[in-house]
Design an enzyme around this catalytic site. Structure first.
Site, PDB file in Angstrom:
ATOM      1  N   ILE A   1      55.969 -33.145  -4.483  1.00  0.00           N
ATOM      2  CA  ILE A   1      55.475 -31.788  -4.699  1.00  0.00           C
ATOM      3  C   ILE A   1      56.653 -30.824  -4.632  1.00  0.00           C
ATOM      4  CG2 ILE A   1      54.045 -29.934  -3.748  1.00  0.00           C
ATOM      5  CD1 ILE A   1      52.112 -32.041  -2.750  1.00  0.00           C
TER       6      ILE A   1
ATOM      7  N   TYR B   1      59.772 -21.351 -23.412  1.00  0.00           N
ATOM      8  CA  TYR B   1      58.517 -21.919 -23.921  1.00  0.00           C
ATOM      9  C   TYR B   1      57.455 -20.832 -24.053  1.00  0.00           C
ATOM     10  CZ  TYR B   1      54.056 -24.432 -23.778  1.00  0.00           C
ATOM     11  OH  TYR B   1      52.772 -24.877 -24.037  1.00  0.00           O
TER      12      TYR B   1
ATOM     13  N   ILE C   1      45.605 -33.308 -25.889  1.00  0.00           N
ATOM     14  CA  ILE C   1      44.569 -32.332 -26.231  1.00  0.00           C
ATOM     15  C   ILE C   1      44.106 -32.520 -27.670  1.00  0.00           C
ATOM     16  CG2 ILE C   1      44.021 -29.877 -26.431  1.00  0.00           C
ATOM     17  CD1 ILE C   1      46.131 -29.350 -24.260  1.00  0.00           C
TER      18      ILE C   1
ATOM     19  N   ALA D   1      50.524 -29.273 -32.248  1.00  0.00           N
ATOM     20  CA  ALA D   1      51.849 -29.875 -32.059  1.00  0.00           C
ATOM     21  C   ALA D   1      52.831 -28.843 -31.501  1.00  0.00           C
ATOM     22  CB  ALA D   1      52.367 -30.417 -33.386  1.00  0.00           C
TER      23      ALA D   1
END
Length: 300
Positions: free
Chosen positions: A200, A141, A12, A73
């Site tokens: 998957i 996270y 990104i 980052a």
């Protein structure tokens, strides 16, 4: 305007750097290349090979004197955060706060931060979720991303540093790494062109909001000129199941590969979808069009 982009060699971040340069800005990139790629960085950007926790970062700010900090980052692997939440917090909270302190000391005028819509909202109560949706992150996270949003609010109130926190949906596109687990589109594309089975998790009915990286990068451009400060979604408002994604990628690649289902990992999110935020001024790229560009990139 001079902008320092952390993680500017990453998926990104490098697209953001490209757009900033295209719009006539000066760009300074700080990246330790742990996941980023040197070749992703436009030669017109000034590059410092270092981590955000490096003590020499203070020297970079002193020398370059950036107007804006765009912080991309991060430790981005949800499963890594579950396996080692301390290591995750060391990068995503402690190192980030040290970065903000350096930026504050050097009179930064604005901070743009890469947050996460899916991870911060957790299992949603309504679909799609706007920025007022309850936040209930289901993994470390997501907790770190929410914590930094709170710290940014503090910095704005205490030091008058405006901020834009961009809550990304599932970003995909050219340059995405197929390593790790964060980029399912890249992982599937690599396996398709390597003639390997697509794996998957679970039944594949779990949904995500897939947003094209060019649309995401454009929001960082809009954040420079906008007087808006606060938290903004970056998504499409459209849910796509993993099964649907795999089928579409196979069709676009025109390459038949087997599909297998494997047990879902711990804390696998069931559904995620975001209301596009106010900084998404441009037309949203449709999934078929974005995946077509992505498949072309991986085929080469």
């Amino acid at each position: 305007m001079k902008i320092l982009v952390t993680g500017g060699a990453g998926f990104i971040g490098s697209h953001i750097v490209d757009l900033y340069l295209k719009n006539g800005h000066e760009v300074v990139v700080v990246d330790d290349l742990s996941t980023g790629v040197r070749e992703n960085i436009d030669r017109r950007a000034k590059f410092y090979h270092m981590a955000i926790e490096d003590e020499q970062l203070e020297d970079v700010f002193s020398k370059e004197r950036p107007d804006v900090l765009n912080h991309q980052a991060a430790q981005v692997d949800v499963r890594v955060s579950i396996a080692d939440p301390v290591a995750d917090a060391n990068v995503n909270i402690l190192a980030t706060l040290k970065l903000f302190e350096v930026a504050r000391k050097h009179q930064i005028k604005k901070i743009i931060f890469a947050s996460s819509g899916g991870a911060v909202y957790g299992e949603q109560e309504s679909f799609p979720a706007d920025e007022n949706h309850p936040t209930n992150p289901g993994n470390p996270y997501g907790i770190t991303k929410l914590a930094i949003e709170k710290y940014l609010s503090f910095y704005e109130k205490a030091y008058q540093i405006p901020f834009v926190a961009l809550r990304y949906a599932n970003v995909y596109g050219p340059r995405q790494s197929p390593k790790g687990e964060a980029g399912v589109v890249a992982i599937f594309a690599k396996r398709i062109f390597s003639k390997q089975a697509i794996s998957i998790f679970g039944d594949g009915r779990q949904t995500r909001d897939y947003v094209f990286v060019h649309d995401v990068a454009q929001c960082s451009v809009e954040a420079l000129s906008s007087d808006l400060s606060g938290i903004f979604n970056v998504g499409t408002g459209v849910e796509t199941s993993v099964n649907q994604l795999a089928t579409l990628l196979v069709e676009l690649a025109d390459c038949e590969v087997p599909v297998e289902h494997v047990p879902a990992p711990l804390a696998e999110q069931i559904r995620s979808c975001l209301v596009p935020g106010k900084l998404q001024q441009s037309k949203i790229t449709q999934l078929h069009d974005g995946l077509s560009q992505t498949v072309k990139y991986f085929s080469q």
